[in-house]
Structure formats: C-alpha cells, structure tokens
Design a protein around this motif. Sequence first.
Motif, PDB file in Angstrom:
ATOM      1  N   ASN A   1      25.836 -53.994 -60.411  1.00 30.22           N
ATOM      2  CA  ASN A   1      25.105 -53.424 -61.554  1.00 30.22           C
ATOM      3  C   ASN A   1      24.619 -54.479 -62.541  1.00 30.22           C
ATOM      4  OD1 ASN A   1      24.206 -50.804 -62.197  1.00 30.22           O
ATOM      5  ND2 ASN A   1      25.621 -50.631 -63.909  1.00 30.22           N
ATOM      6  N   GLN A   2      24.440 -55.705 -62.068  1.00 27.97           N
ATOM      7  CA  GLN A   2      24.093 -56.785 -62.997  1.00 27.97           C
ATOM      8  C   GLN A   2      22.684 -57.344 -62.812  1.00 27.97           C
ATOM      9  OE1 GLN A   2      27.143 -59.809 -62.912  1.00 27.97           O
ATOM     10  NE2 GLN A   2      28.772 -58.380 -63.409  1.00 27.97           N
ATOM     11  N   THR A   3      22.063 -57.074 -61.664  1.00 29.52           N
ATOM     12  CA  THR A   3      20.735 -57.625 -61.402  1.00 29.52           C
ATOM     13  C   THR A   3      19.807 -56.516 -60.923  1.00 29.52           C
ATOM     14  OG1 THR A   3      21.713 -59.734 -60.754  1.00 29.52           O
ATOM     15  CG2 THR A   3      19.412 -59.378 -60.152  1.00 29.52           C
ATOM     16  N   ALA A   4      18.590 -56.501 -61.469  1.00 25.88           N
ATOM     17  CA  ALA A   4      17.580 -55.515 -61.086  1.00 25.88           C
ATOM     18  C   ALA A   4      16.333 -56.237 -60.575  1.00 25.88           C
ATOM     19  CB  ALA A   4      17.214 -54.628 -62.272  1.00 25.88           C
ATOM     20  N   TYR A   5      15.807 -55.759 -59.464  1.00 23.10           N
ATOM     21  CA  TYR A   5      14.590 -56.305 -58.880  1.00 23.10           C
ATOM     22  C   TYR A   5      13.474 -55.263 -58.997  1.00 23.10           C
ATOM     23  CZ  TYR A   5      17.864 -59.655 -56.887  1.00 23.10           C
ATOM     24  OH  TYR A   5      18.841 -60.612 -56.725  1.00 23.10           O
ATOM     25  N   ILE A   6      12.341 -55.687 -59.541  1.00 24.02           N
ATOM     26  CA  ILE A   6      11.204 -54.791 -59.706  1.00 24.02           C
ATOM     27  C   ILE A   6      10.077 -55.257 -58.788  1.00 24.02           C
ATOM     28  CG2 ILE A   6       9.467 -53.879 -61.290  1.00 24.02           C
ATOM     29  CD1 ILE A   6      11.467 -54.234 -63.555  1.00 24.02           C
ATOM     30  N   SER A   7       9.684 -54.387 -57.874  1.00 22.31           N
ATOM     31  CA  SER A   7       8.583 -54.697 -56.955  1.00 22.31           C
ATOM     32  C   SER A   7       7.265 -54.415 -57.655  1.00 22.31           C
ATOM     33  CB  SER A   7       8.710 -53.857 -55.682  1.00 22.31           C
ATOM     34  OG  SER A   7       9.875 -54.192 -54.966  1.00 22.31           O
ATOM     35  N   ASP A   8       6.448 -55.456 -57.820  1.00 25.78           N
ATOM     36  CA  ASP A   8       5.155 -55.365 -58.503  1.00 25.78           C
ATOM     37  C   ASP A   8       4.059 -55.550 -57.470  1.00 25.78           C
ATOM     38  OD1 ASP A   8       2.872 -55.652 -60.037  1.00 25.78           O
ATOM     39  OD2 ASP A   8       3.755 -57.088 -61.446  1.00 25.78           O
ATOM     40  N   LEU A   9       3.550 -54.437 -56.972  1.00 29.56           N
ATOM     41  CA  LEU A   9       2.558 -54.468 -55.888  1.00 29.56           C
ATOM     42  C   LEU A   9       1.274 -55.173 -56.301  1.00 29.56           C
ATOM     43  CD1 LEU A   9       1.790 -51.520 -53.491  1.00 29.56           C
ATOM     44  CD2 LEU A   9      -0.088 -52.659 -54.651  1.00 29.56           C
ATOM     45  N   GLY A  10       0.839 -54.948 -57.523  1.00 31.58           N
ATOM     46  CA  GLY A  10      -0.433 -55.505 -57.962  1.00 31.58           C
ATOM     47  C   GLY A  10      -0.428 -57.002 -58.148  1.00 31.58           C
ATOM     48  N   ASN A  11       0.708 -57.564 -58.574  1.00 30.04           N
ATOM     49  CA  ASN A  11       0.804 -59.005 -58.817  1.00 30.04           C
ATOM     50  C   ASN A  11       1.471 -59.760 -57.678  1.00 30.04           C
ATOM     51  OD1 ASN A  11      -0.445 -59.118 -61.392  1.00 30.04           O
ATOM     52  ND2 ASN A  11       1.428 -58.376 -62.368  1.00 30.04           N
ATOM     53  N   ASP A  12       1.834 -59.044 -56.595  1.00 32.62           N
ATOM     54  CA  ASP A  12       2.504 -59.673 -55.443  1.00 32.62           C
ATOM     55  C   ASP A  12       3.756 -60.427 -55.865  1.00 32.62           C
ATOM     56  OD1 ASP A  12       0.573 -58.843 -53.481  1.00 32.62           O
ATOM     57  OD2 ASP A  12      -0.779 -60.394 -54.247  1.00 32.62           O
ATOM     58  N   LYS A  13       4.497 -59.804 -56.776  1.00 35.00           N
ATOM     59  CA  LYS A  13       5.713 -60.439 -57.280  1.00 35.00           C
ATOM     60  C   LYS A  13       6.885 -59.465 -57.215  1.00 35.00           C
ATOM     61  CE  LYS A  13       3.553 -63.652 -60.566  1.00 35.00           C
ATOM     62  NZ  LYS A  13       3.399 -64.019 -62.001  1.00 35.00           N
ATOM     63  N   ILE A  14       8.077 -60.044 -57.053  1.00 34.03           N
ATOM     64  CA  ILE A  14       9.305 -59.296 -57.259  1.00 34.03           C
ATOM     65  C   ILE A  14       9.974 -59.903 -58.488  1.00 34.03           C
ATOM     66  CG2 ILE A  14      11.550 -58.632 -56.337  1.00 34.03           C
ATOM     67  CD1 ILE A  14      10.279 -58.858 -53.536  1.00 34.03           C
ATOM     68  N   TRP A  15      10.004 -59.127 -59.565  1.00 36.70           N
ATOM     69  CA  TRP A  15      10.572 -59.595 -60.824  1.00 36.70           C
ATOM     70  C   TRP A  15      12.090 -59.481 -60.778  1.00 36.70           C
ATOM     71  CZ3 TRP A  15       7.382 -61.924 -64.191  1.00 36.70           C
ATOM     72  CH2 TRP A  15       6.011 -61.675 -64.065  1.00 36.70           C
ATOM     73  N   ILE A  16      12.767 -60.443 -61.405  1.00 38.93           N
ATOM     74  CA  ILE A  16      14.228 -60.513 -61.351  1.00 38.93           C
ATOM     75  C   ILE A  16      14.772 -60.425 -62.777  1.00 38.93           C
ATOM     76  CG2 ILE A  16      16.212 -61.795 -60.467  1.00 38.93           C
ATOM     77  CD1 ILE A  16      14.244 -63.355 -58.692  1.00 38.93           C
ATOM     78  N   PHE A  17      15.551 -59.372 -63.035  1.00 40.37           N
ATOM     79  CA  PHE A  17      16.078 -59.107 -64.371  1.00 40.37           C
ATOM     80  C   PHE A  17      17.601 -59.083 -64.359  1.00 40.37           C
ATOM     81  CE2 PHE A  17      11.815 -57.478 -64.762  1.00 40.37           C
ATOM     82  CZ  PHE A  17      11.488 -57.576 -66.111  1.00 40.37           C
ATOM     83  N   ASP A  18      18.176 -59.580 -65.445  1.00 41.86           N
ATOM     84  CA  ASP A  18      19.578 -59.285 -65.727  1.00 41.86           C
ATOM     85  C   ASP A  18      19.635 -57.881 -66.302  1.00 41.86           C
ATOM     86  OD1 ASP A  18      21.025 -61.669 -65.053  1.00 41.86           O
ATOM     87  OD2 ASP A  18      20.094 -62.638 -66.792  1.00 41.86           O
ATOM     88  N   PHE A  19      20.657 -57.127 -65.893  1.00 34.36           N
ATOM     89  CA  PHE A  19      20.840 -55.797 -66.460  1.00 34.36           C
ATOM     90  C   PHE A  19      22.183 -55.732 -67.167  1.00 34.36           C
ATOM     91  CE2 PHE A  19      22.343 -51.296 -65.892  1.00 34.36           C
ATOM     92  CZ  PHE A  19      21.540 -50.782 -66.907  1.00 34.36           C
ATOM     93  N   ASN A  20      22.123 -55.378 -68.441  1.00 35.53           N
ATOM     94  CA  ASN A  20      23.333 -55.213 -69.250  1.00 35.53           C
ATOM     95  C   ASN A  20      23.636 -53.714 -69.331  1.00 35.53           C
ATOM     96  OD1 ASN A  20      25.242 -54.891 -71.311  1.00 35.53           O
ATOM     97  ND2 ASN A  20      24.483 -56.678 -72.443  1.00 35.53           N
TER      98      ASN A  20
END
Length: 373
Positions: free
Chosen positions: A179-198
């Motif tokens: 429950n500490q890391t979240a990945y967001i798939s961004d289809l338009g920018n061809d990126k997978i964003w990497i977030f810390d989740f508190n």
Amino acid sequence: MMKITLIILAVVISGSCIAQNTESAVYIGTYTKKEGHVNGKAKGIFLASQDPENGGVQPEKTVAEITNPSFVKVSKDGENLYAVSELGGGDAKSGFIYSYKRNSDNSLDELGKLSTESFAPCHIEIDKSRKYVFVSNYMGGVVMVYKRGEDGNLQKQQKVQLENPNTSHAHSVSITSDNQTAYISDLGNDKIWIFDFNAEIGNLSLKENPFLQLEKGAGPRHFSFSKNEKFAFSMNELNSTISVLEIDKNGNLEIIQNISTLPEDFKGKNSGADIHLHPSGKFIYASNRGHNSIAAFKVDEKEGKLNAIAHYTTKGETPRNFAISPDGKFLYAANQDTSTISSFKVNQDTGELEEHLLPVEVMSPVCVEFAEN
C-alpha cells in the motif's frame, strides 16, 4: 449413537455440497448510449450469477440505471460497489463516481455520487486499507482520490493533475500490496507515473524518479503485478504489446521485455484492452479488440518474462475487459459490440483456454466484476 452420528455426518456433507454450489454474483459494467466508439444499448449496471461448478453464467437484471457505467468495482469486504459514469463534455459538467450499498440479494442501494472533476472516467481502484478509492479520468489527465466512509459513501480527498492535460489520458491506478506505491498508466503521454502513497492521510506524491517512459505510441492502459511483485505487466493499447517491467526496491521500473499480444500473421487493425494475472501467478491473459481474442502467456516466475501460449477467439466483437473467476477455473470476456459474454475453461496446468458453453447475451458489456462475497 451410531445412527445419530451418521445423521449428523449426512447433514454436514449435504451442507458442504450446498456451500460448494453457491452461485457467485457478477456485476457487469455497460454502455447505455451511442458514443463515438460504441452504440450503447444497456440500461445500467447489470447483474448476473455464476455457477462455480460448471462455470455457467446466468444473466439476471439491471440493478442500477445510470449512464455509461463502463467500469465497476466491488470492495474487498463485499459491502459496496462503485461505478463510474463515463460522460463527455457534451453530457454534463464532468463524469461521476457512484457509491452503492450491496444487499444480501445482490441488489444495490445508491449512497451518493461525486464529480470526477474531468471527463470520461474509466477505471476504479481501492487501496489495501480499503479506506481510499481512486478514479482515473481518460480526459484531462486527472486522477481523483476519495475517502471511503464507514457506510461506503465517498468524499473528495485529493485531486492529482498529470502533466500535459491536453494529451494525457489517465487510464488506471495500480497499488502495491504494501500500500505504499501507486502506478498510474498515462496512455496519452506513454508514461507510467510512480507515486508514493501515504495511506495515513490518503495522499499521492511523485517519487524522486517520477515516471517510466515507454516507446512512443505504446499507449499504456492497464497494469498487473506478478505474484511476487518483483515484476509488472503493462497492457499497451496503441501498439498491442505487453511491456514486462522489473520493479526495484524503491519502486522504480525497468523494461525487460516487450511482447506482442497478436499472432505474427495478423495484419488488421487492433487495440489492446485488458490484462489479468491468473491467481496461480503462472499465466497472464490480455484482450485484443480487432483480432477479437484473448492472448495467453506463460510467466517465467523467476525472470518475469513471458512466452506466448496461444490466442483464443472470443466469438464476438470488441472484447473490452474480462475477468478470471476467483478460483482460477474460468475466464469471462465482455464482447462490447456483439452484446455477449463469452466463457472459457482454464487449464490449470498449461494455462490454455477451452471454449466453454455458448456466449450469453448482455447488452453492451464492458467490465466483468466478481463480488468478493
């Protein structure tokens, strides 16, 4: 005494048989009106039941009449169901997320709805503490975080704005088991964003290395973890590939393989859709819209890489999302444009799929969701 014991044993066995044949509730997200990509014909969230013994699916009824509930999610405690209302700029001021209470007969009572603060919401995730709900908006690069109340109703917690909102298409949020890391798939920018989740305060914050850049035109859409979470798999919509990703101890991603979801001899148009790991962790499946198939792969559990098993026609057009039954025995594909749900029996040893029963009719199905209980 012996007679009483035998009677008790018979009751226990009988009760066990009844429990084993208990049907599972399956909620189906749908399209309800004509859009640029679909001629929706449903009325809202649809309920079906599944026989866990033979895998048969029995369509039942619409349990909530809302517009374009294209993605539905049942909470792990089984108490609530959440559904997006996938609306565009010509429909309302924003899309919405609806909250429902699940009743013992699998009917739904609406608790409330909230704006998703952008358009075309397309995916829902719930964190491992079950306290927060995430919604990805296809338009505008907006991801919303909501706090889940004791009754399951939601309130706004955080709005995350991805870069380049005019081109960004946030398609899904995926959260690690700790429950500490979240990945967001961004289809338009061809990126997978990497977030810390508190999880203490329900807050997403970008990591020091904030994203993985995929090949231009890949279009990351959905994201699945390996069973040991050393690897992840990105279903890329636009080039019909799966990117196999290695996850380091800090949550950073590295591409170790790109593999097509299509047969080598296929020359038509296709877009990748959904991806799910089998509960055993040994196999992974992906859906193809155009080729109209489920692609099956064997997972090298040590190295993470995939080897193709085969492709299986869904006997319908535009298989969008699909679901694997919790016991891993069956797979169900939603054929959006032919209004059917196709079922397959999963070979637990090889990962191969077998055509199983005839497709059943459900209007404009998009998402297949098993209730946890």
